[in-house]
Write a protein that holds these residues in place. Sequence first.
Motif, mmCIF file in Angstrom:
data_model
loop_
_atom_site.group_PDB
_atom_site.id
_atom_site.type_symbol
_atom_site.label_atom_id
_atom_site.label_comp_id
_atom_site.label_asym_id
_atom_site.label_seq_id
_atom_site.Cartn_x
_atom_site.Cartn_y
_atom_site.Cartn_z
ATOM 1 N N MET A 1 0.858 -1.179 0.000
ATOM 2 C CA MET A 1 0.000 0.000 0.000
ATOM 3 C C MET A 1 0.906 1.244 0.000
ATOM 4 O O MET A 1 1.828 1.341 0.783
ATOM 5 C CB MET A 1 -0.898 -0.027 1.238
ATOM 6 C CG MET A 1 -2.008 0.949 1.180
ATOM 7 S SD MET A 1 -3.207 0.864 2.558
ATOM 8 C CE MET A 1 -3.509 -0.856 2.777
ATOM 9 N N HIS A 2 0.611 2.175 -0.885
ATOM 10 C CA HIS A 2 1.426 3.372 -1.048
ATOM 11 C C HIS A 2 1.110 4.436 0.003
ATOM 12 O O HIS A 2 -0.042 4.587 0.403
ATOM 13 C CB HIS A 2 1.161 4.016 -2.408
ATOM 14 C CG HIS A 2 1.596 3.187 -3.560
ATOM 15 N ND1 HIS A 2 0.752 2.328 -4.210
ATOM 16 C CD2 HIS A 2 2.792 3.103 -4.185
ATOM 17 C CE1 HIS A 2 1.400 1.744 -5.194
ATOM 18 N NE2 HIS A 2 2.640 2.188 -5.198
ATOM 19 N N ILE A 3 2.145 5.164 0.403
ATOM 20 C CA ILE A 3 1.901 6.385 1.164
ATOM 21 C C ILE A 3 1.191 7.354 0.223
ATOM 22 O O ILE A 3 0.169 7.942 0.549
ATOM 23 C CB ILE A 3 3.218 6.999 1.685
ATOM 24 C CG1 ILE A 3 3.864 6.088 2.726
ATOM 25 C CG2 ILE A 3 2.958 8.388 2.269
ATOM 26 C CD1 ILE A 3 5.249 6.515 3.143
ATOM 27 N N GLU A 70 -5.917 6.782 3.437
ATOM 28 C CA GLU A 70 -7.315 6.416 3.179
ATOM 29 C C GLU A 70 -7.724 5.220 4.035
ATOM 30 O O GLU A 70 -8.782 5.222 4.677
ATOM 31 C CB GLU A 70 -7.500 6.106 1.702
ATOM 32 C CG GLU A 70 -8.935 5.807 1.317
ATOM 33 C CD GLU A 70 -9.103 5.548 -0.169
ATOM 34 O OE1 GLU A 70 -10.264 5.574 -0.605
ATOM 35 O OE2 GLU A 70 -8.109 5.308 -0.892
ATOM 36 N N ALA A 71 -6.872 4.207 4.071
ATOM 37 C CA ALA A 71 -7.165 3.007 4.869
ATOM 38 C C ALA A 71 -7.193 3.327 6.362
ATOM 39 O O ALA A 71 -8.049 2.830 7.097
ATOM 40 C CB ALA A 71 -6.141 1.918 4.569
ATOM 41 N N ALA A 72 -6.270 4.164 6.810
ATOM 42 C CA ALA A 72 -6.213 4.518 8.236
ATOM 43 C C ALA A 72 -7.448 5.311 8.654
ATOM 44 O O ALA A 72 -8.006 5.081 9.739
ATOM 45 C CB ALA A 72 -4.940 5.306 8.525
ATOM 46 N N ALA A 73 -7.886 6.227 7.805
ATOM 47 C CA ALA A 73 -9.095 7.007 8.121
ATOM 48 C C ALA A 73 -10.320 6.107 8.170
ATOM 49 O O ALA A 73 -11.170 6.235 9.061
ATOM 50 C CB ALA A 73 -9.283 8.124 7.094
ATOM 51 N N ALA A 74 -10.407 5.168 7.239
ATOM 52 C CA ALA A 74 -11.538 4.231 7.228
ATOM 53 C C ALA A 74 -11.527 3.351 8.477
ATOM 54 O O ALA A 74 -12.582 3.112 9.085
ATOM 55 C CB ALA A 74 -11.490 3.370 5.971
#
Length: 112
Positions: A1-3, A70-74
């Motif tokens: 997963m990209h920064i 995006e993943a962290a916010a979700a």
Amino acid sequence: MHILDYQKLEELFAANPSRLTLVLTTVQERIPQWQEEIATAMDSGNPQTIRTISHAIRGTAGTIRAERLEAAAAAWAEMAKSGNTAETTTAYQGLSTALQELADFINHSETT
């Protein structure tokens, strides 16, 4: 997963590279505000407040191809919804880290 999937962004803004610089500068300027907002939301403990700020961050992250953010916010929004304080705290820390990683990445990409 990209920064940040910089290659995809360059492709997206190929017709107007200066626009890419503007977008990244705007996001970079917004990161400290997000950090304050997520801290305030976390302190509130209000799942709706957490979900609202998380949604805003997630939308921007998706637009600029910042996959980790995006993943962290979700994840943070989902944990807040579940009501598990320990998991919400862990997800908050993950989001905070992802914001810092993005800031560092943008800073580095501007100097290279």
